[in-house]
Enzyme design. Structure first.
Site, PDB file in Angstrom:
ATOM      1  CB  THR A   9      -2.683   3.911   0.740  1.00 11.14           C
ATOM      2  OG1 THR A   9      -2.630   4.716  -0.443  1.00 11.14           O
ATOM      3  CG2 THR A   9      -3.932   3.041   0.680  1.00 11.14           C
ATOM      4  CG  HIS A  58       1.396   5.475  -7.156  1.00  8.31           C
ATOM      5  ND1 HIS A  58       1.422   5.208  -5.797  1.00  8.31           N
ATOM      6  CD2 HIS A  58       2.562   6.128  -7.421  1.00  8.31           C
ATOM      7  CE1 HIS A  58       2.534   5.689  -5.272  1.00  8.31           C
ATOM      8  NE2 HIS A  58       3.254   6.234  -6.232  1.00  8.31           N
ATOM      9  CG  LEU A  64      -1.964  -1.067   1.359  1.00  8.91           C
ATOM     10  CD1 LEU A  64      -2.725  -0.924   2.676  1.00  8.91           C
ATOM     11  CD2 LEU A  64      -2.938  -1.007   0.187  1.00  8.91           C
ATOM     12  CG  ASP A  65       0.549   4.082  -3.099  1.00 11.42           C
ATOM     13  OD1 ASP A  65       1.316   3.183  -3.504  1.00 11.42           O
ATOM     14  OD2 ASP A  65      -0.316   4.619  -3.809  1.00 11.42           O
ATOM     15  CE  LYS A  66       6.322   8.384   4.366  1.00  8.50           C
ATOM     16  NZ  LYS A  66       7.549   9.202   4.182  1.00  8.50           N
TER      17      LYS A  66
END
Length: 239
Positions: A106, A190, A102-104
């Site tokens: 998110t 992303h 998961l993105d930073k």
């Protein structure tokens, strides 16, 4: 199985650490003191004790984590806190890793495990595992967007994304914002943010709610985690 592997798998320490512990007369097998890590043991039949406590063998570990923002999906990083850093000392293992990322910025569901086979099964495009997200969007999401997502389309760089399921939870016409749920079966870089950028909108908040049959319950606080139940694990493997 070698005794040093048995102890390492059981979370006593790394192979190197176990070797040192064995020299300290802390390990017995069937009431016999053992110092040699090469000693063969039956992980299900032999009685192994470390420092007076019986060691229960467990090869694979599975934790459901509610990832907060600001934490990166990696096993180690010199600058940022990682999802592995969120584990308590007694739960830490060198071989644990996040399944996917998961993105930073998110939040949401992330599975931590040392089971590479299950991770491959969940991440393989051939398995078509659902990943469900909740997002807040800058811009009004329309039924035309819903249809475009359902058909699949090209991102701004020309990369094609497969059909996905988008539904609108709420819209605020005055502020031109939306709340949506989205189910995708891919894991491109992303991806959710880039999908909305391609239709002229911006994701301002993103949270993963589900991965396959595994659901993030509301009671699990941000940054908290728990072991999977036997039922959850069985359902994941049957996906």
């Amino acid at each position: 199985m070698r005794l040093d592997k048995f102890l390492a798998d059981a979370g006593i320490g790394s192979r190197k650490e176990v070797k040192q512990l064995l020299k300290k007369n802390l390990v017995t097998v069937n009431d016999r003191l053992v110092k040699d890590g090469k000693t063969q043991v039956d992980e299900y039949a032999d009685s192994v004790f470390f420092a007076g406590e019986q060691v229960a063998y467990q090869r694979f570990y599975y934790y459901l984590l509610h990832k907060p923002q600001g934490v990166i999906s990696a096993t180690e990083d010199k600058r940022d806190q990682t999802v592995i850093d969120l584990l308590k000392e007694e739960d830490y293992r060198e071989d644990l890793f996040p399944v996917g990322r998961l993105d930073k910025d998110t939040e949401g569901l992330l599975l931590l495990t040392n089971d590479g086979q299950l991770a491959h099964q969940l991440l393989s495009p051939k398995k078509h595992v659902d990943k469900e997200y909740f997002a807040e969007i800058e811009g009004l999401v329309t039924e035309a967007d819903v249809q475009q997502f359902a058909a699949g389309f090209a991102l701004t760089n020309g990369e094609q994304v497969k059909p996905s399921e988008l539904w609108i939870k709420a819209t605020d016409e005055r502020n031109e914002t939306s709340e949506i749920h989205l189910i995708i079966q891919e894991g491109k870089f992303h991806q959710v943010k880039r999908m909305f950028e391609a239709v002229g909108k911006k994701v301002t908040y993103l949270k993963r709610l589900r991965m396959g049959s595994l659901v993030l319950e509301e009671e699990l606080a941000l940054g908290a985690y728990r072991p999977l139940t036997e039922t959850e694990l069985q359902e994941l493997k049957e996906n």
